[in-house]
Design an enzyme around this catalytic site. Structure first.
Site, PDB file in Angstrom:
ATOM      1  N   TYR A 216       2.566   3.663  16.246  1.00 49.25           N
ATOM      2  CA  TYR A 216       1.183   2.969  15.986  1.00 49.25           C
ATOM      3  C   TYR A 216       0.164   4.188  16.488  1.00 49.25           C
ATOM      4  O   TYR A 216      -0.673   4.459  15.320  1.00 49.25           O
ATOM      5  CB  TYR A 216       1.258   1.661  16.556  1.00 49.25           C
ATOM      6  CG  TYR A 216      -0.117   1.166  16.192  1.00 49.25           C
ATOM      7  CD1 TYR A 216      -0.538   0.566  15.062  1.00 49.25           C
ATOM      8  CD2 TYR A 216      -1.253   1.369  17.007  1.00 49.25           C
ATOM      9  CE1 TYR A 216      -1.548  -0.012  14.698  1.00 49.25           C
ATOM     10  CE2 TYR A 216      -2.420   0.666  16.746  1.00 49.25           C
ATOM     11  CZ  TYR A 216      -2.366  -0.083  15.663  1.00 49.25           C
ATOM     12  OH  TYR A 216      -3.570  -0.755  15.524  1.00 49.25           O
TER      13      TYR A 216
ATOM     14  N   LYS B 257      -2.304   6.186  13.720  1.00 50.13           N
ATOM     15  CA  LYS B 257      -3.711   6.021  14.008  1.00 50.13           C
ATOM     16  C   LYS B 257      -4.593   7.272  14.161  1.00 50.13           C
ATOM     17  O   LYS B 257      -5.855   7.433  13.924  1.00 50.13           O
ATOM     18  CB  LYS B 257      -4.090   4.933  14.919  1.00 50.13           C
ATOM     19  CG  LYS B 257      -3.539   3.488  14.591  1.00 50.13           C
ATOM     20  CD  LYS B 257      -4.338   3.162  13.112  1.00 50.13           C
ATOM     21  CE  LYS B 257      -4.039   1.678  12.890  1.00 50.13           C
ATOM     22  NZ  LYS B 257      -4.734   1.243  11.482  1.00 50.13           N
TER      23      LYS B 257
ATOM     24  N   VAL C 110       0.755  -1.071  -0.130  1.00 49.39           N
ATOM     25  CA  VAL C 110       0.150   0.106  -0.049  1.00 49.39           C
ATOM     26  C   VAL C 110       0.728   1.178   0.049  1.00 49.39           C
ATOM     27  O   VAL C 110       0.403   2.411  -0.264  1.00 49.39           O
ATOM     28  CB  VAL C 110      -0.943   0.112   1.086  1.00 49.39           C
ATOM     29  CG1 VAL C 110      -2.207  -1.136   0.947  1.00 49.39           C
ATOM     30  CG2 VAL C 110      -0.256  -0.074   2.507  1.00 49.39           C
TER      31      VAL C 110
ATOM     32  N   SER D 190      -7.998   3.138  15.639  1.00 47.13           N
ATOM     33  CA  SER D 190      -7.851   2.207  16.770  1.00 47.13           C
ATOM     34  C   SER D 190      -8.043   3.296  17.965  1.00 47.13           C
ATOM     35  O   SER D 190      -7.913   4.379  18.005  1.00 47.13           O
ATOM     36  CB  SER D 190      -6.391   1.974  16.688  1.00 47.13           C
ATOM     37  OG  SER D 190      -5.760   1.328  17.932  1.00 47.13           O
TER      38      SER D 190
END
Length: 229
Positions: A157, A161, A67, A144
């Site tokens: 992370y 998010k 991606v 998330s």
């Protein structure tokens, strides 16, 4: 106009799903197929992706693409539109995680999380937008609870998010009046391979145990449950 949640019928809808070879993406792809939709499945090359291609069979498209590859994702969208005549839904699900304090984690790992979870989402959605708008479809990206609740050892992370959450809120507003819609989902502890790898670290389990009940500390849900939602 794309049907409301109460009346939505996925039959005949062309749905592109990234991160489709495992976990949430895999279960979304299977459910789309089972309900008469047309899944377009994207993930990095793997035995799991080949297995999914065999399982879904005719009436679907399964292809390997990272991606983060902007040109590759443009070509993926083009292939789907040329084969099936359009694109109704995008599920930007692909994402990765790395666990360590910022000062310990190698820069290449930190930056790879941002590359996949931020630019991977953008490079999935951007080439699909004209087609989604044309068919008054829907785009959903997987965020998330880490976007809302700080989670130490997973700074990259959580930051990535948070981008997804903000990006989708703004995109939803930009699409006002087009008939197309967009949104994000905020999953917590889902029992995916990614979470299994993270929870193999004792310190992660300690953090989970001390997390707020509305956040990461809840009992893990299955990927099937997440896909249903």
């Amino acid at each position: 106009m794309f049907p409301s949640k109460e009346t939505c019928d996925i039959r005949g809808r062309i749905v592109m799903i990234t991160g489709a070879a495992n976990g949430i993406g895999l279960n979304v792809a299977k459910k789309i197929k089972a309900k008469g939709g047309i899944p377009v499945c994207v993930d990095i090359a793997s035995d799991s992706l080949e297995g999914l291609s065999r399982e879904l069979g005719e009436g679907s498209l399964v292809a390997a693409c990272d991606v983060t590859d902007a040109q590759g994702m443009e070509q993926m969208v083009t292939r789907a539109v040329e084969r099936f005549g359009g694109l109704d839904v995008v599920v930007a699900n692909a994402g990765i995680e790395r666990i360590d304090p910022v000062w310990v984690m190698p820069a290449r790992d930190f930056e790879r999380v941002l590359e996949v979870n931020i630019f991977g989402v953008y490079r999935t959605i951007r080439p699909a937008l004209p087609h989604i708008m044309k068919r008054k479809g829907h785009i959903v990206a997987v965020s998330s609870v880490s976007a809302l609740v700080p989670w130490p050892l997973s700074t990259a992370y959580g930051a990535s998010k948070a981008f997804v959450a903000s990006f989708m809120r703004s995109l939803r507003m930009e699409l006002t009046g087009t008939g197309a819609t967009a949104g994000a989902v905020y999953f917590g502890n889902i029992d995916t391979n990614m979470m299994k790898e993270a929870s193999a670290r004792p310190v992660v389990n300690e953090i989970l145990a001390r997390s707020p009940s509305f956040g990461l500390g809840v009992k893990p849900k299955t990927p099937e449950h997440a896909a249903d939602r």
